[in-house]
Scaffold this motif. Structure first.
Motif, PDB file in Angstrom:
ATOM      1  N   PRO A 174      47.766  66.921 -11.587  1.00 20.97           N
ATOM      2  CA  PRO A 174      48.505  67.166 -10.346  1.00 20.97           C
ATOM      3  C   PRO A 174      47.811  68.257  -9.517  1.00 20.97           C
ATOM      4  O   PRO A 174      47.707  69.403  -9.939  1.00 20.97           O
ATOM      5  CB  PRO A 174      49.881  67.630 -10.822  1.00 20.97           C
ATOM      6  N   GLY A 175      47.270  67.854  -8.372  1.00 19.86           N
ATOM      7  CA  GLY A 175      46.674  68.813  -7.459  1.00 19.86           C
ATOM      8  C   GLY A 175      45.192  69.093  -7.651  1.00 19.86           C
ATOM      9  O   GLY A 175      44.614  69.853  -6.887  1.00 19.86           O
ATOM     10  N   TRP A 176      44.560  68.469  -8.661  1.00 25.89           N
ATOM     11  CA  TRP A 176      43.127  68.716  -8.869  1.00 25.89           C
ATOM     12  C   TRP A 176      42.507  67.657  -9.776  1.00 25.89           C
ATOM     13  O   TRP A 176      43.203  66.933 -10.470  1.00 25.89           O
ATOM     14  CB  TRP A 176      42.877  70.123  -9.423  1.00 25.89           C
ATOM     15  N   PHE A 177      41.169  67.594  -9.711  1.00 24.12           N
ATOM     16  CA  PHE A 177      40.387  66.705 -10.570  1.00 24.12           C
ATOM     17  C   PHE A 177      39.494  67.551 -11.467  1.00 24.12           C
ATOM     18  O   PHE A 177      39.049  68.629 -11.075  1.00 24.12           O
ATOM     19  CB  PHE A 177      39.487  65.782  -9.743  1.00 24.12           C
ATOM     20  N   GLU A 178      39.229  67.040 -12.647  1.00 23.11           N
ATOM     21  CA  GLU A 178      38.315  67.678 -13.605  1.00 23.11           C
ATOM     22  C   GLU A 178      37.162  66.707 -13.860  1.00 23.11           C
ATOM     23  O   GLU A 178      37.372  65.603 -14.368  1.00 23.11           O
ATOM     24  CB  GLU A 178      39.079  67.962 -14.895  1.00 23.11           C
ATOM     25  N   LEU A 179      35.961  67.113 -13.464  1.00 27.09           N
ATOM     26  CA  LEU A 179      34.776  66.276 -13.610  1.00 27.09           C
ATOM     27  C   LEU A 179      33.892  66.845 -14.713  1.00 27.09           C
ATOM     28  O   LEU A 179      33.606  68.039 -14.715  1.00 27.09           O
ATOM     29  CB  LEU A 179      33.969  66.249 -12.312  1.00 27.09           C
ATOM     30  N   THR A 180      33.452  66.007 -15.627  1.00 25.42           N
ATOM     31  CA  THR A 180      32.586  66.446 -16.709  1.00 25.42           C
ATOM     32  C   THR A 180      31.262  65.687 -16.645  1.00 25.42           C
ATOM     33  O   THR A 180      31.244  64.458 -16.564  1.00 25.42           O
ATOM     34  CB  THR A 180      33.237  66.209 -18.083  1.00 25.42           C
ATOM     35  N   TYR A 181      30.178  66.458 -16.679  1.00 20.91           N
ATOM     36  CA  TYR A 181      28.822  65.917 -16.681  1.00 20.91           C
ATOM     37  C   TYR A 181      28.098  66.440 -17.911  1.00 20.91           C
ATOM     38  O   TYR A 181      28.013  67.654 -18.095  1.00 20.91           O
ATOM     39  CB  TYR A 181      28.035  66.372 -15.440  1.00 20.91           C
ATOM     40  N   VAL A 182      27.612  65.545 -18.762  1.00 22.42           N
ATOM     41  CA  VAL A 182      26.774  65.944 -19.893  1.00 22.42           C
ATOM     42  C   VAL A 182      25.332  65.866 -19.396  1.00 22.42           C
ATOM     43  O   VAL A 182      24.867  64.807 -18.968  1.00 22.42           O
ATOM     44  CB  VAL A 182      27.002  65.031 -21.115  1.00 22.42           C
ATOM     45  N   LEU A 183      24.623  66.992 -19.436  1.00 22.12           N
ATOM     46  CA  LEU A 183      23.315  67.079 -18.808  1.00 22.12           C
ATOM     47  C   LEU A 183      22.139  66.943 -19.766  1.00 22.12           C
ATOM     48  O   LEU A 183      21.006  66.743 -19.326  1.00 22.12           O
ATOM     49  CB  LEU A 183      23.200  68.394 -18.037  1.00 22.12           C
ATOM     50  N   SER A 184      22.383  67.072 -21.064  1.00 19.18           N
ATOM     51  CA  SER A 184      21.272  66.964 -22.004  1.00 19.18           C
ATOM     52  C   SER A 184      21.752  66.376 -23.326  1.00 19.18           C
ATOM     53  O   SER A 184      22.953  66.339 -23.610  1.00 19.18           O
ATOM     54  CB  SER A 184      20.623  68.339 -22.237  1.00 19.18           C
ATOM     55  N   ASP A 185      20.795  65.938 -24.131  1.00 23.50           N
ATOM     56  CA  ASP A 185      21.122  65.326 -25.413  1.00 23.50           C
ATOM     57  C   ASP A 185      21.762  66.294 -26.397  1.00 23.50           C
ATOM     58  O   ASP A 185      22.419  65.878 -27.345  1.00 23.50           O
ATOM     59  CB  ASP A 185      19.866  64.726 -26.052  1.00 23.50           C
TER      60      ASP A 185
ATOM     61  N   GLY B 295      24.151  68.175 -25.697  1.00 22.69           N
ATOM     62  CA  GLY B 295      25.554  68.310 -25.337  1.00 22.69           C
ATOM     63  C   GLY B 295      25.839  69.299 -24.232  1.00 22.69           C
ATOM     64  O   GLY B 295      26.993  69.453 -23.832  1.00 22.69           O
ATOM     65  N   PHE B 296      24.817  69.990 -23.708  1.00 25.30           N
ATOM     66  CA  PHE B 296      25.062  70.932 -22.619  1.00 25.30           C
ATOM     67  C   PHE B 296      25.621  70.178 -21.422  1.00 25.30           C
ATOM     68  O   PHE B 296      25.171  69.088 -21.096  1.00 25.30           O
ATOM     69  CB  PHE B 296      23.780  71.661 -22.203  1.00 25.30           C
ATOM     70  N   GLY B 297      26.601  70.763 -20.791  1.00 22.54           N
ATOM     71  CA  GLY B 297      27.202  70.084 -19.650  1.00 22.54           C
ATOM     72  C   GLY B 297      27.842  71.031 -18.670  1.00 22.54           C
ATOM     73  O   GLY B 297      27.830  72.252 -18.836  1.00 22.54           O
ATOM     74  N   VAL B 298      28.397  70.418 -17.650  1.00 19.35           N
ATOM     75  CA  VAL B 298      29.080  71.136 -16.586  1.00 19.35           C
ATOM     76  C   VAL B 298      30.448  70.506 -16.396  1.00 19.35           C
ATOM     77  O   VAL B 298      30.579  69.277 -16.374  1.00 19.35           O
ATOM     78  CB  VAL B 298      28.290  71.046 -15.260  1.00 19.35           C
ATOM     79  N   VAL B 299      31.458  71.341 -16.268  1.00 20.55           N
ATOM     80  CA  VAL B 299      32.793  70.892 -15.900  1.00 20.55           C
ATOM     81  C   VAL B 299      33.067  71.455 -14.515  1.00 20.55           C
ATOM     82  O   VAL B 299      32.912  72.652 -14.285  1.00 20.55           O
ATOM     83  CB  VAL B 299      33.862  71.377 -16.913  1.00 20.55           C
ATOM     84  N   VAL B 300      33.439  70.562 -13.602  1.00 18.87           N
ATOM     85  CA  VAL B 300      33.695  70.948 -12.219  1.00 18.87           C
ATOM     86  C   VAL B 300      35.165  70.684 -11.920  1.00 18.87           C
ATOM     87  O   VAL B 300      35.657  69.569 -12.132  1.00 18.87           O
ATOM     88  CB  VAL B 300      32.807  70.149 -11.238  1.00 18.87           C
ATOM     89  N   TYR B 301      35.859  71.702 -11.441  1.00 18.23           N
ATOM     90  CA  TYR B 301      37.253  71.573 -11.053  1.00 18.23           C
ATOM     91  C   TYR B 301      37.321  71.447  -9.537  1.00 18.23           C
ATOM     92  O   TYR B 301      36.812  72.301  -8.821  1.00 18.23           O
ATOM     93  CB  TYR B 301      38.066  72.767 -11.529  1.00 18.23           C
ATOM     94  N   VAL B 302      37.943  70.373  -9.074  1.00 13.66           N
ATOM     95  CA  VAL B 302      38.032  70.082  -7.646  1.00 13.66           C
ATOM     96  C   VAL B 302      39.509  70.078  -7.241  1.00 13.66           C
ATOM     97  O   VAL B 302      40.254  69.165  -7.623  1.00 13.66           O
ATOM     98  CB  VAL B 302      37.396  68.713  -7.320  1.00 13.66           C
ATOM     99  N   PRO B 303      39.941  71.063  -6.485  1.00 14.81           N
ATOM    100  CA  PRO B 303      41.334  71.049  -6.030  1.00 14.81           C
ATOM    101  C   PRO B 303      41.517  70.038  -4.907  1.00 14.81           C
ATOM    102  O   PRO B 303      40.601  69.808  -4.111  1.00 14.81           O
ATOM    103  CB  PRO B 303      41.552  72.475  -5.519  1.00 14.81           C
ATOM    104  N   VAL B 304      42.665  69.425  -4.862  1.00 15.05           N
ATOM    105  CA  VAL B 304      42.998  68.522  -3.762  1.00 15.05           C
ATOM    106  C   VAL B 304      43.797  69.359  -2.766  1.00 15.05           C
ATOM    107  O   VAL B 304      45.015  69.482  -2.864  1.00 15.05           O
ATOM    108  CB  VAL B 304      43.802  67.298  -4.257  1.00 15.05           C
TER     109      VAL B 304
END
Length: 75
Positions: free
Chosen positions: A36-47, A49-58
């Motif tokens: 509710p009110g935001w999105f959570e985006l997950t990107y795995v960038l390497s084998d 397991g390193f990644g980025v989580v991006v929180y996007v508010p609506v």
């Protein structure tokens, strides 16, 4: 390890891309979750397991292309 990025209203997409080191709208998502009110985006960038989580508010002021991308990706 994970890097967490929280998008604020007014953040330019070009600035976000530069901070992440990739184009947010062009890279395939590994996981997206809608909350509710935001999105959570997950990107795995390497084998290892390193990644980025991006929180996007609506909210006003958040790039409309990014919110639309999230809405299209969740379907």
């Amino acid at each position: 390890m994970v890097r967490i990025v929280v998008i604020d209203p007014g953040d330019a997409l070009m600035t976000i891309d530069a901070e992440l080191g990739f184009q947010l709208l062009d890279r395939p998502l590994d996981v997206i979750e809608a909350h509710p009110g935001w999105f959570e985006l997950t990107y795995v960038l390497s084998d290892d397991g390193f990644g980025v989580v991006v929180y996007v508010p609506v909210r006003p002021g958040v790039d409309a292309r990014l919110i639309e991308h999230c809405r299209e990706s969740i379907q």
